[in-house]
Design an enzyme around this catalytic site. Structure first.
Site, PDB file in Angstrom:
ATOM      1  N   THR A   1      44.535  44.402  75.712  1.00  0.00           N
ATOM      2  CA  THR A   1      44.817  45.391  76.767  1.00  0.00           C
ATOM      3  C   THR A   1      43.722  46.441  76.854  1.00  0.00           C
ATOM      4  O   THR A   1      43.636  47.170  77.842  1.00  0.00           O
ATOM      5  CB  THR A   1      46.144  46.119  76.479  1.00  0.00           C
ATOM      6  OG1 THR A   1      45.979  46.864  75.261  1.00  0.00           O
ATOM      7  CG2 THR A   1      47.299  45.149  76.337  1.00  0.00           C
TER       8      THR A   1
ATOM      9  N   ARG B   1      41.570  49.813  69.115  1.00  0.00           N
ATOM     10  CA  ARG B   1      41.638  49.325  70.488  1.00  0.00           C
ATOM     11  C   ARG B   1      42.267  47.950  70.487  1.00  0.00           C
ATOM     12  O   ARG B   1      41.771  47.029  69.840  1.00  0.00           O
ATOM     13  CB  ARG B   1      40.207  49.268  71.043  1.00  0.00           C
ATOM     14  CG  ARG B   1      40.171  48.956  72.504  1.00  0.00           C
ATOM     15  CD  ARG B   1      38.825  49.312  73.079  1.00  0.00           C
ATOM     16  NE  ARG B   1      37.745  48.488  72.580  1.00  0.00           N
ATOM     17  CZ  ARG B   1      36.658  48.226  73.285  1.00  0.00           C
ATOM     18  NH1 ARG B   1      36.503  48.723  74.477  1.00  0.00           N
ATOM     19  NH2 ARG B   1      35.705  47.489  72.780  1.00  0.00           N
TER      20      ARG B   1
ATOM     21  N   ASP C   1      28.955  46.631  68.358  1.00  0.00           N
ATOM     22  CA  ASP C   1      30.096  47.358  67.817  1.00  0.00           C
ATOM     23  C   ASP C   1      29.585  48.381  66.804  1.00  0.00           C
ATOM     24  O   ASP C   1      29.062  48.016  65.742  1.00  0.00           O
ATOM     25  CB  ASP C   1      31.067  46.370  67.149  1.00  0.00           C
ATOM     26  CG  ASP C   1      32.346  47.062  66.710  1.00  0.00           C
ATOM     27  OD1 ASP C   1      33.413  46.715  67.234  1.00  0.00           O
ATOM     28  OD2 ASP C   1      32.273  47.973  65.839  1.00  0.00           O
TER      29      ASP C   1
HETATM   30  N1  URA Z   1      32.945  50.326  70.862  1.00  0.00           N
HETATM   31  C1  URA Z   1      31.795  49.897  70.307  1.00  0.00           C
HETATM   32  O1  URA Z   1      31.609  49.991  69.099  1.00  0.00           O
HETATM   33  N2  URA Z   1      30.839  49.389  71.104  1.00  0.00           N
HETATM   34  C2  URA Z   1      30.984  49.288  72.433  1.00  0.00           C
HETATM   35  O2  URA Z   1      30.069  48.819  73.104  1.00  0.00           O
HETATM   36  C3  URA Z   1      32.196  49.718  73.004  1.00  0.00           C
HETATM   37  C4  URA Z   1      33.163  50.242  72.201  1.00  0.00           C
END
Ligand code: URA
Length: 210
Positions: A109, A105, A201
């Site tokens: 953006t 990701r 995360d």
């Molecule tokens: N990816 C993650 O690991 N945690 C989140 O809260 C959103 C995306």
């Protein structure tokens, strides 16, 4: 047919998820719980698989016994966090074929960028289960499913641990034919695209990278 969204409310799933959310839970604990919870979620996402019957002989007598029909299913991990969910599911379905979609990701953006794509042949003849613990904006999940459909997949289910309402909505708009199975739908996304209250995360927590 599974509903578009299934939230698995089973007490064991909810209990394990609560421990995973707790920031005091260690990397080892998080990984172990993810493996355990993935077995329970796999049970749900594999509901209503096609069945047939075959003749076997028990020690007592022959019988017609139920067995899974069709080609082995394909399990697709959306890297990197998908691997944590996939490991447990493979214990339950050891003959599944396995594929990987590598997306990261872009932190500015929030758009997905593809860096790897390797999936089993004949995707169109298999049930495809795509796994990613976090359905956040839905951008990477939608992009991964786009790629799987381009590769021929027709019958896809999406398994995650936690979802944001925004991600569920985005998936429903882009891929209404793909049922989602999750342990919880949280309140919302924050301004960085993280699920809140969430668990942080997922990749960092399972691999100890932060
Ligand atoms: N990816 C993650 O690991 N945690 C989140 O809260 C959103 C995306």
């Amino acid at each position: 047919m599974l509903d578009h969204l299934t939230v698995v409310k089973h007490p064991l799933v909810q209990h394990k998820l609560t421990i995973m959310r707790d920031k005091e839970t260690s990397t080892a604990g998080f990984r172990q719980l993810l493996r355990e919870i993935s077995l329970l979620l796999a049970y749900e996402v594999t509901r209503e698989l096609d069945m047939t019957e075959k003749t076997i002989e028990t020690p007592m007598q022959p019988m017609q016994a139920p067995t899974l029909d069709g080609k082995k299913l394909a399990l697709i991990s959306i890297l990197r966090a998908g691997n944590g969910l996939m490991d447990g599911i493979l214990e339950l379905i050891p003959s599944a074929r396995v594929g990987f979609v590598g997306l990261y990701r872009d932190e500015e953006t929030l758009e997905p960028v593809e860096y790897y794509f390797k999936v089993p042949e004949d995707l169109g003849d298999r049930l495809v289960i795509a796994v990613d613990p976090m359905l956040a904006t839905g951008n990477s999940s939608v992009a991964a499913i786009d790629k799987l459909k381009e590769a021929g997949a027709k019958n896809i289910r999406f398994l995650c641990l936690l979802a944001a309402p925004e991600g569920v909505k985005r998936m429903k708009e882009a891929h209404p034919d793909v049922p989602i199975v999750t342990a919880a739908v949280d309140e919302k996304l924050n301004e960085h695209g993280y699920i809140v209250p969430g668990l942080g995360d997922a990749g960092d927590r399972m691999f100890g990278t932060k």
